[in-house]
Design a protein around this motif. Structure first.
Motif, PDB file in Angstrom:
ATOM      1  N   ASN A  77      77.928  30.971 -66.778  1.00 22.06           N
ATOM      2  CA  ASN A  77      77.405  30.586 -65.462  1.00 22.06           C
ATOM      3  C   ASN A  77      78.309  31.165 -64.377  1.00 22.06           C
ATOM      4  OD1 ASN A  77      79.660  28.869 -65.572  1.00 22.06           O
ATOM      5  ND2 ASN A  77      78.440  27.130 -66.194  1.00 22.06           N
ATOM      6  N   HIS A  78      77.817  31.164 -63.158  1.00 22.08           N
ATOM      7  CA  HIS A  78      78.660  31.608 -62.058  1.00 22.08           C
ATOM      8  C   HIS A  78      78.438  30.734 -60.842  1.00 22.08           C
ATOM      9  CE1 HIS A  78      75.572  34.775 -60.482  1.00 22.08           C
ATOM     10  NE2 HIS A  78      74.975  33.757 -61.008  1.00 22.08           N
TER      11      HIS A  78
ATOM     12  N   LYS B  68      69.298  26.130 -69.014  1.00 27.01           N
ATOM     13  CA  LYS B  68      68.552  27.370 -69.272  1.00 27.01           C
ATOM     14  C   LYS B  68      68.919  28.412 -68.227  1.00 27.01           C
ATOM     15  CE  LYS B  68      64.887  25.054 -71.608  1.00 27.01           C
ATOM     16  NZ  LYS B  68      63.509  24.832 -71.835  1.00 27.01           N
ATOM     17  N   ALA B  69      68.760  29.675 -68.593  1.00 28.85           N
ATOM     18  CA  ALA B  69      69.051  30.767 -67.662  1.00 28.85           C
ATOM     19  C   ALA B  69      68.285  30.543 -66.362  1.00 28.85           C
ATOM     20  CB  ALA B  69      68.666  32.105 -68.277  1.00 28.85           C
ATOM     21  N   GLY B  70      68.988  30.614 -65.236  1.00 33.37           N
ATOM     22  CA  GLY B  70      68.368  30.399 -63.929  1.00 33.37           C
ATOM     23  C   GLY B  70      68.530  28.989 -63.397  1.00 33.37           C
TER      24      GLY B  70
ATOM     25  N   PHE C 224      72.657  27.921 -72.389  1.00 34.93           N
ATOM     26  CA  PHE C 224      73.790  27.440 -73.160  1.00 34.93           C
ATOM     27  C   PHE C 224      73.818  25.923 -73.170  1.00 34.93           C
ATOM     28  CE2 PHE C 224      75.448  27.182 -68.930  1.00 34.93           C
ATOM     29  CZ  PHE C 224      76.421  26.195 -68.945  1.00 34.93           C
ATOM     30  N   THR C 225      74.575  25.351 -74.101  1.00 35.23           N
ATOM     31  CA  THR C 225      74.766  23.909 -74.184  1.00 35.23           C
ATOM     32  C   THR C 225      76.121  23.567 -73.602  1.00 35.23           C
ATOM     33  OG1 THR C 225      73.423  23.814 -76.184  1.00 35.23           O
ATOM     34  CG2 THR C 225      74.847  21.924 -75.743  1.00 35.23           C
TER      35      THR C 225
ATOM     36  N   LEU D  74      78.124  24.698 -56.369  1.00 36.07           N
ATOM     37  CA  LEU D  74      76.776  25.025 -56.825  1.00 36.07           C
ATOM     38  C   LEU D  74      76.934  26.037 -57.953  1.00 36.07           C
ATOM     39  CD1 LEU D  74      73.706  24.862 -56.582  1.00 36.07           C
ATOM     40  CD2 LEU D  74      73.843  26.682 -54.881  1.00 36.07           C
ATOM     41  N   VAL D  75      76.450  25.681 -59.144  1.00 35.79           N
ATOM     42  CA  VAL D  75      76.623  26.502 -60.335  1.00 35.79           C
ATOM     43  C   VAL D  75      75.254  26.976 -60.804  1.00 35.79           C
ATOM     44  CG1 VAL D  75      77.567  26.554 -62.677  1.00 35.79           C
ATOM     45  CG2 VAL D  75      78.621  25.086 -60.951  1.00 35.79           C
ATOM     46  N   ALA D  76      75.172  28.219 -61.277  1.00 36.51           N
ATOM     47  CA  ALA D  76      73.919  28.774 -61.802  1.00 36.51           C
ATOM     48  C   ALA D  76      74.167  29.333 -63.204  1.00 36.51           C
ATOM     49  CB  ALA D  76      73.405  29.879 -60.888  1.00 36.51           C
TER      50      ALA D  76
END
Length: 109
Positions: A107-108, A88-90, A76-77, A69-71
Motif C-alpha cells: 500500500n502507499h 483489495k487493490a484500490g 493483501f491481508t 490516508l492509505v491505498a
C-alpha cells in the motif's frame, strides 16, 4: 571479493526486502518481505536481495489528532488489523492516531 551490506534498524525504522531468499536458500522473485522489530535488528542482504527504494524508512508516529490516508496497491491481508482484514487493490482507508504505523509494503500513503 564481494561487499556484503549490513542493514541496521532501530525500533523506529523498517524496510522492505525485494526478492527475499527463503529458508531453503531459494530466491522468491517478485515477493516482498517487511523487516521490523520493536527491539531493533541487524541483518545482511543476501545476493539478489535489495531494499525497496534503496532505503531504510522511519515508522509513522501519529498523534491523537492525526491520520493517514492509505491505498492498497494490490490485494493483501492485514494481519495487524482486528480479524485479519483483507484489503483489495484500490481500497482506501484511514489509519487514525495515536499510533505507530508501518505500511504493509502493498500500500502507499
Amino acid at each position: 571479493s564481494q561487499r556484503v551490506r549490513v542493514v541496521n534498524l532501530t525500533n523506529l525504522q523498517y524496510c522492505t526486502v525485494l526478492d527475499p531468499i527463503d529458508g531453503d536458500g531459494k530466491p522468491q522473485l517478485g515477493k516482498r518481505k517487511l523487516c521490523y522489530s520493536e527491539a531493533g535488528m541487524s541483518f545482511f542482504l543476501s545476493p539478489g536481495e535489495s531494499l525497496a527504494g534503496g532505503a531504510i524508512k522511519s515508522v509513522y508516529i501519529l498523534g491523537e489528532q492525526e491520520a493517514l490516508l492509505v491505498a492498497a496497491v494490490e490485494t493483501f491481508t492485514d494481519e495487524k488489523a482486528a480479524g485479519s482484514k483483507v484489503h483489495k487493490a484500490g481500497d482506501r482507508w484511514l489509519v487514525k492516531g495515536p499510533c505507530e504505523y508501518i505500511p504493509a509494503g502493498r500500500n502507499h500513503l
